[in-house]
Each structure stands twice: as C-alpha cells, then as structure tokens.
Motif scaffolding. Sequence first.
Motif, short mmCIF file in Angstrom:
data_model
loop_
_atom_site.label_atom_id
_atom_site.label_comp_id
_atom_site.label_asym_id
_atom_site.label_seq_id
_atom_site.Cartn_x
_atom_site.Cartn_y
_atom_site.Cartn_z
N GLY B 405 0.87 -1.31 -0.18
CA GLY B 405 -0.02 -0.17 0.04
C GLY B 405 0.84 1.17 0.16
O GLY B 405 1.92 1.30 0.67
N LYS B 406 0.28 2.22 -0.62
CA LYS B 406 0.96 3.62 -0.55
C LYS B 406 -0.12 4.46 0.01
O LYS B 406 -1.41 4.49 -0.30
N PHE B 407 0.47 5.47 0.82
CA PHE B 407 -0.40 6.28 1.48
C PHE B 407 -1.22 7.21 0.38
O PHE B 407 -0.56 8.02 -0.56
N LYS B 408 -2.41 7.38 0.35
CA LYS B 408 -3.15 8.00 -0.55
C LYS B 408 -3.76 9.38 0.18
O LYS B 408 -3.65 10.62 -0.39
N ALA B 409 -4.46 9.07 1.21
CA ALA B 409 -5.09 10.18 2.24
C ALA B 409 -5.32 9.72 3.49
O ALA B 409 -5.53 8.50 3.74
N ALA B 410 -5.63 10.77 4.18
CA ALA B 410 -6.04 10.62 5.49
C ALA B 410 -7.27 11.41 5.84
O ALA B 410 -7.28 12.08 5.41
N GLN B 411 -8.22 10.65 6.33
CA GLN B 411 -9.65 11.28 6.83
C GLN B 411 -9.63 11.70 8.28
O GLN B 411 -9.54 10.82 8.82
N GLY B 445 -10.93 11.22 14.93
CA GLY B 445 -10.81 9.88 14.19
C GLY B 445 -9.89 10.16 12.97
O GLY B 445 -10.00 11.24 12.63
N LEU B 446 -9.28 9.29 12.85
CA LEU B 446 -8.11 9.48 11.50
C LEU B 446 -7.77 8.15 10.91
O LEU B 446 -7.54 7.31 11.46
N ILE B 447 -8.65 8.24 9.72
CA ILE B 447 -8.81 7.09 8.76
C ILE B 447 -7.76 7.18 7.67
O ILE B 447 -7.82 8.19 6.98
N VAL B 448 -6.79 6.16 7.74
CA VAL B 448 -5.62 6.16 6.70
C VAL B 448 -6.27 5.35 5.42
O VAL B 448 -6.73 4.21 5.45
N MET B 449 -6.23 5.90 4.18
CA MET B 449 -6.33 5.17 3.07
C MET B 449 -5.33 4.96 2.03
O MET B 449 -4.38 6.03 1.93
N ASP B 450 -5.33 3.79 1.35
CA ASP B 450 -4.30 3.72 0.10
C ASP B 450 -4.78 3.83 -1.14
O ASP B 450 -5.74 3.95 -1.43
N GLN B 451 -3.98 3.47 -1.97
CA GLN B 451 -4.39 3.54 -3.61
C GLN B 451 -5.53 2.58 -3.77
O GLN B 451 -6.13 2.91 -4.80
N HIS B 452 -5.75 1.69 -2.92
CA HIS B 452 -7.32 0.66 -3.21
C HIS B 452 -8.43 1.53 -2.66
O HIS B 452 -9.67 0.92 -2.73
N PRO B 548 -10.57 4.85 -11.26
CA PRO B 548 -8.88 4.58 -11.04
C PRO B 548 -8.77 3.63 -10.09
O PRO B 548 -7.76 2.75 -10.04
N ALA B 549 -9.36 3.46 -8.53
CA ALA B 549 -8.96 2.72 -7.52
C ALA B 549 -9.63 1.12 -8.02
O ALA B 549 -9.38 0.22 -7.12
N GLY B 550 -10.62 1.04 -8.72
CA GLY B 550 -11.22 -0.13 -9.16
C GLY B 550 -12.21 -0.40 -7.82
O GLY B 550 -12.36 -1.87 -7.46
N VAL B 551 -12.85 0.31 -7.71
CA VAL B 551 -13.70 0.07 -6.37
C VAL B 551 -15.17 0.21 -7.06
O VAL B 551 -16.00 -0.65 -6.62
N CYS B 552 -15.54 1.17 -7.62
CA CYS B 552 -16.78 1.38 -8.18
C CYS B 552 -17.36 0.30 -9.24
O CYS B 552 -16.94 0.38 -10.37
N LYS B 553 -18.15 -0.55 -8.48
CA LYS B 553 -18.43 -1.97 -9.38
C LYS B 553 -18.89 -1.68 -10.84
O LYS B 553 -18.39 -2.47 -11.65
N LYS B 554 -19.71 -0.73 -11.07
CA LYS B 554 -20.16 -0.32 -12.38
C LYS B 554 -18.98 -0.10 -13.38
O LYS B 554 -19.22 -0.30 -14.48
N LEU B 555 -17.95 0.47 -12.91
CA LEU B 555 -16.94 1.10 -13.53
C LEU B 555 -15.59 0.34 -13.82
O LEU B 555 -14.75 0.45 -14.63
N VAL B 556 -15.67 -0.92 -12.79
CA VAL B 556 -14.48 -1.54 -12.84
C VAL B 556 -14.38 -2.43 -14.25
O VAL B 556 -15.43 -3.07 -14.65
N ARG B 557 -13.30 -2.59 -14.74
CA ARG B 557 -12.96 -3.43 -16.25
C ARG B 557 -12.09 -4.33 -15.61
O ARG B 557 -10.87 -3.79 -15.50
#
Lengths: 162, 613
Positions: B405-411, B445-452, B548-557
């Motif tokens: 994982g690479k750090f993408k953002a923290a919420q 609250g601090l939630i760390v997110m990666d490229q996924h 781009p993260a490959g999460v949104c099902k309808k858009l994943v290819r």
Amino acid sequence: MKTKTLPFDGTPDQEAELKKVIAELKDQPGALMPIMQKAQAIYGYLPIEVQRMIAEGTGIPIEKIYGVSTFYAQFNLQPKGKYRISVCLGTACYVKGGDKIWDALRKKLGIGEGECTSDRKFSLDSCRCIGACGMAPVMMINDDVYGRLTVDQLDSILDKYN
Amino acid sequence: MKTLEELTAVKEAALKQMASKMRILVCCGGCTSSGSLKVVAEFEKEIAAAGYTDRVEVVKTGCMGLCSQGPIVVVQPGNTFYSRITAENVHKIVIGHIVGGNPVKELLYPETIADPEKVLAMAETNFYKKQMCLALRNCGHISPLHIEEYIATGGYEALWRCLNEKKPEDVVQTLIDSGLRGRGGAGFPTGKKWLLAAQQKETPKYVICNADEGDPGAFMDRSVLEGDPHVILEAMTIAGYATGSHSGYIYVRAEYPIAVQRLEIAIEQAHKMGVLGKNIFETGFDFDIELRLGAGAFVCGEGSALMTSIEGNRGEPRQKPPRSAEKGLFQKPSLLNNVETYANIPQIILKGADWFKSIGTEGSTGTKVFAVGGKINNTGLVEVPMGTTLREVVYDICGGIPGDGKFKAAQTGGPSGGCIPADHLDVKMDFDSLKKIGSMMGSGGLIVMDQHTCMVDIAKFFLEFTVDESCGKCTPCRIGTRRMLDILNKITMGQATMDDLDRLEELCSHIQQNSLCGLGQSAPNPVVSTLKYFRDEYIAHIVDKRCPAGVCKKLVRYTIDKSKCKGCTLCARNCPAVAISGSIRQPHEIDQVKCLKCGACMANCKFGAISKG
Ligand SMILES: Cc1cc2nc3c(=O)[nH]c(=O)nc-3n(C[C@H](O)[C@H](O)[C@H](O)COP(=O)(O)O)c2cc1C
Ligand code: FES
C-alpha cells in the motif's frame, strides 16, 4: 423469508415489571427515554402494545412515544432473532472491507437489513462503529464481538450458534 | 473524608498495596473483542494453581492503545509487553515469567526483543515513545474498578484543592489561561464556556458530559470512560463548583455498555468515598451525577440535540441563540463539554496553566488523542502534542501502510471532516492548521487510505451516513444531502455529466450556509475536500467512465494482459458468467458485456495477468 409483524405475546410478569419501572422513574425529569430503554430490555422490542402501556402509565401522549421510538435507531418496533447479528459499517470497518462481510452475511442468511430468519434464529442489522475500530472489520452477535474478520471465517462463527 | 492528609493517606496506602505485588495488566478495553476476558480468567486460574495468589494481582485495565496487537498483557515491575496473547499462552507466561522470573521471549511484542541484551519496556517502543499521554494518562495503567488506584495517581486532589483553596473564579481563570479548547469537534475555548456558564444568574444549572462519540472510527472517549472513569467524575464536579451547579449528566452512547457499567461503579465508589454527592470533602458543596443513555442517533452528539434528548424527546437540534449556556437543558443554564476535554482538567488544575500551555502549539495547547484506523499497520489510540505532523503519526508511530500500500489520504473529523492528501503529510495536526487545508480536527478520528480506496466512493459513504442520520428538521440538510447522494450515485455508476459536478458544488455551498445545525453545515465537507484534492478522480468517473482505484463496481473493467496470459484456462473455468473465451495455451479475453465484475478470474490467475481499473 421475512417475518411479518408477529402477534404480541407479553406476559403478566413482564407487564408487572414494566409497571414497576414506570412507577419508579416517571417523576424524574426526562424519564421517557430511560423508561423506554428499560421496557425494551424487558420485552426485547417496543411493539405498539408496550408503547400504549407506557403512555397509560406516564400520561405522555402515545404519539410522542411513537415519535421518540422511531427517531432512535436502538428502539426496535419489530422483534429480533435469538442471535442478533450487527455488522459494523463505520468508517474504519468500511475501509477495511466491512461491506464485504455485510454482503456475505446477507447472502448466507438470505435476509436483509433489519430482518429476521424464518426460524427466528438470526436477525441482521448494520451499525455505525462499536468503538472496536482497531480490530476492524468487526461484527457483534448478541454481546460477543468478532474482530479482524474475513469472509472465510463466517461459516464457522455462525456454526457456533447453530 | 475531609482533609488533604486523609486523601494522601488513601493514596499512599494504595501505592503501597500496588507496589507490594507483581501486577499482570490485561487490556480489557477494545481487547475484549479479541478475547482478553478469557486471558484474564486463565491467568487467575494459573496463578492460583501456582500458589501465587497473594503475590500476584491480575488487573483488568482500560485500553492500552495498540489495538491491532491485542490482547495485550503487561507485567509489572518492568512493564514487559506481551502482544496477541491467547488463553493458551498464559500457562507459559505464568511458569516462565511469573514463577521463573524470565520473560517468555517468543510471546513478547517483537520490537521489545530486537536487542538480545535487554528487553525493552512498553514505553520504549516506537509506538509509545513519541506519545505524550495526558487525557489517556491512566488508561491501561490502573484498574478502573477501584477508586483507590485513581487516587494513587493523584486523583481527586485537584477537586480537593478547588474546594478548599480556590475560588470558583480562580478555577475558571486557570482554564482560560491554559488555552484548553474543546476536544469534541468545534475547538471552542473551554475557559470561556465555563465563564459564560458561571455568569448566569438563573438556577439550577447543569453540567453535562458529551459521551455520545458519534464519529464512526473514533473511540478515544470510550477508552477514557472505560479506562479512567473517575477523571470524568472529578472534572465534572470541578465544573459544578466553578460554575455554581449541583447536578450533572453524562450522556453515553448505548453502544458502550462496558463504559456505562464502569461509570456506574465509579459513581457508587465516589459516593462512598465522599468525593461525590452531598457535602463533598465535608465542605458543604453538593454535586451529583446521573447517567443517560443515548439510543443510536448521531445528531444527538450536537449540543442542543443532546439536551433535547435528555429531556426525553426526539433528539432534534434547536435554533441558536439562545446559547445553551443561557438556556440549555430544561431551559436552564448548561455547560457541555466532551469526555476528552474533561479528562485534561484535573491535571491542569494541579500542574497549572503554564505547564499545559508549554505543550502543543500557541493556538492549540496540550495534546490530542487520535483514533488511527484504516490501512495502517498499528491501529489504535495515539496521543501526541498538538502540532505533531501527520507524517510522524502515520509513519513513526503507527508504522506506515501495510503490504504494497501507498499512502493516498487520511480522513480526519469523520462525516463532518475532510481528507488530507499525501502532499500535506507534513501538516501540523492542530485545530488551525487542519482547518487551513480544508480538513478539521473533529473528534480525532483518523482513517488512513491507500491506493485501493476510491475517494468518490468514500465521499459517497459519508453522504450515505449523513442522509441516514439527518434528523429531518431543516430542509437543506434533509433534502439537500439526499440530492447530493443521488449525484454521487450517478457518478459512481458512470451516468453523470460534468454539469452534475457543477450542481454538486452548488449544493455543497447551499447546504453549508443554510442548515440549522452543525450536522448539515458540515455534511458537504467530505465532498468539498475530495473535490479539492482528488478532482481528477471525479473526472475519471464522469468523463472516462473509469474508477482508478477499481472500487466502483459499475466502472471496474477486468482486462487480461495478453503478454502475461499463458492460456491455462483457469479463469475461463472459474467465470460464473462464461464471459471469458480463448483456446488453450492462447491468450484469453473478457467479454465486457457479459462480465459481472465479480473478480473471480483475477483471484484465480496464477500469472498476475488480470488487472482491474
Ligand atoms: C452533528 C454533530 C455531532 C457531534 N457529535 C459529538 C460527539 O459525538 N461528541 C462530542 O463530544 N461532541 C460532538 N459534537 C460537538 C458538540 O456539539 C459540542 O461542540 C461539544 O460536545 C462541546 O464540548 P467541547 O467544547 O468540550 O468540545 C457534535 C456536533 C455536531 C454538529
Ligand atoms: S468503525 Fe467499526 S468499530 Fe469503529
């Protein structure tokens, strides 16, 4: 299969207990919520029959009690299963795949949010953070917390209750 | 109990008692969910079997912070740190360490045995050594079930000094001078709030503790309540004395049954000890505290909604003014503070405003507890001086991102907060710096997110939360957030146009400006801040119909890389939709129309030939 609203089957013992609670609390300021919480602990849920008893006992109009009971997520107007499954979909759990646990359980049990299996064994709810975020993703079955969950573990966990 | 000497006598007796035995501290905070109660029971059994009952004490403590390594066990003296302990490990620890005197190396937290010469104490490990615990100072160190142990750490001395040595206005002044700001979200200066409440002529007045902790992903308040309940009772009583109130309420969320139970025990013990209730320390001052349970409504964390809820109504917020300092609970002057805010106060009284001010930054004094979760190695509670950078928290203390994982953002700040992108990893975590970059401290609250993690999906996640939790009293929040969610849904399904994005931004500013309470006013924040830092991700969804993260099902290819595919046919055999075709030993292909986006092909490919995006 969903459960339809089942006939109310409160016992005289439960009613006596509720009356005692009402007598004890009703003169406190802001007594309604504590009374409703205790009533739910006695009956497991708050059907309209119980709400009516509270209205009679406290003199608070039934429409206000109904308003309060529908405002808060914790008050159940429908009975729950013997084992209440609650999957955390709070932020920490969501980011760690809590939604996958949720989807898998819905599929396995064949029920949706707020529903109960036809044998009344399991009911399924989602919740927003039980404060065990360090163990995400988590779910609760009654008072037991299961953390660091993966979809593969679900069968063996459910088996414990079968 | 009346005099300081009597209090000191209790303290010294407790210290002596605690030092007279070996102590096995077992985290019974969050670790209960990984089975720590079984560990406690096993320790008790094994200690008895070894005949060590009168020499060893097993202590159930509150959260020790490093939840990802739970259940945690600490042995004193030495503060030897065992991690991920199960009941099966207990026998070894008792025989090896307790009886034999040698820590059981293979069960210790790995970092503590990196040096073969000596075993590091808990506080010397990376996770703990950069932390500074004020609010959490007792959590994990004492038994929350015994008032004596709280007194042993200096507990109730601040209250004694207030009642016997300070005038109410001096107490308020100390808080003003300390610069303490509310930890519940808004960062309002606590001393100023106390002053306002003290100035009210009307009585009775109420002191309230906000323990509703609604931000999903934050659990510091839970840890204080479970690990150190007396600090809240002491601080509220001090607040009562300073503002002229005799009655307090703690509004706890119903999801925290252990916290409720420990508070009930603490209140009973404080009564018996004469530090709560009538005639406290025999000074003639009365103050008592009642618990009220929430019932699962996020908006009840908002001050005026919380008071409406204690009154027994639907927890809807009220129009302000009047402020709750003037007309709050039962229309009487009321003082509301957050759990973590209260937890700092006895220390400030004892050590002084200057001491507190010397910690943190000029505008944000003291420390802040963060609940760090998400894609991060060490999840748990971290308390650091205000102004510590995000990088230090994520990398130095919490050990960075797991796997590839690479750090993408923290919420930060939960549903009312915003996200911090990698460019801002060096932002100082204090009220003002976070606000400047479009995020907020919130509850911590601090939630760390990666490229996924897909930022549009996360924004949608928070909007779903607000839509669910909007109380429905005002239109911008009730309907506006719903319309925002509709647009976000369209975006994640690949059905939106760039006009929708404009409308989304328009809605954001409208809802921010016109909602009745903080819930609505801050609801657009997650969208605003992801749009600010990850606009290209929104555009990829809208224009390129791609997630781009490959999460949104309808858009994943899912696509097969022809150069890597060996034509083993495994994917085709596993595809439930028969969407994959190709001959044996020839590159295969996925029919995008038939594909259900289930990901079975990718999970089964042995050559890493299938990618999604
Ligand atoms: C929607 C909403 C939810 C809130 N939830 C909480 C909460 O769970 N806990 C809390 O302490 N403050 C919460 N707050 C902030 C409170 O309104 C209030 O500012 C705070 O409790 C005051 O205490 P403090 O000055 O010590 O921070 C919330 C505010 C809003 C608008
Ligand atoms: S987000 Fe799931 S327990 Fe906190």
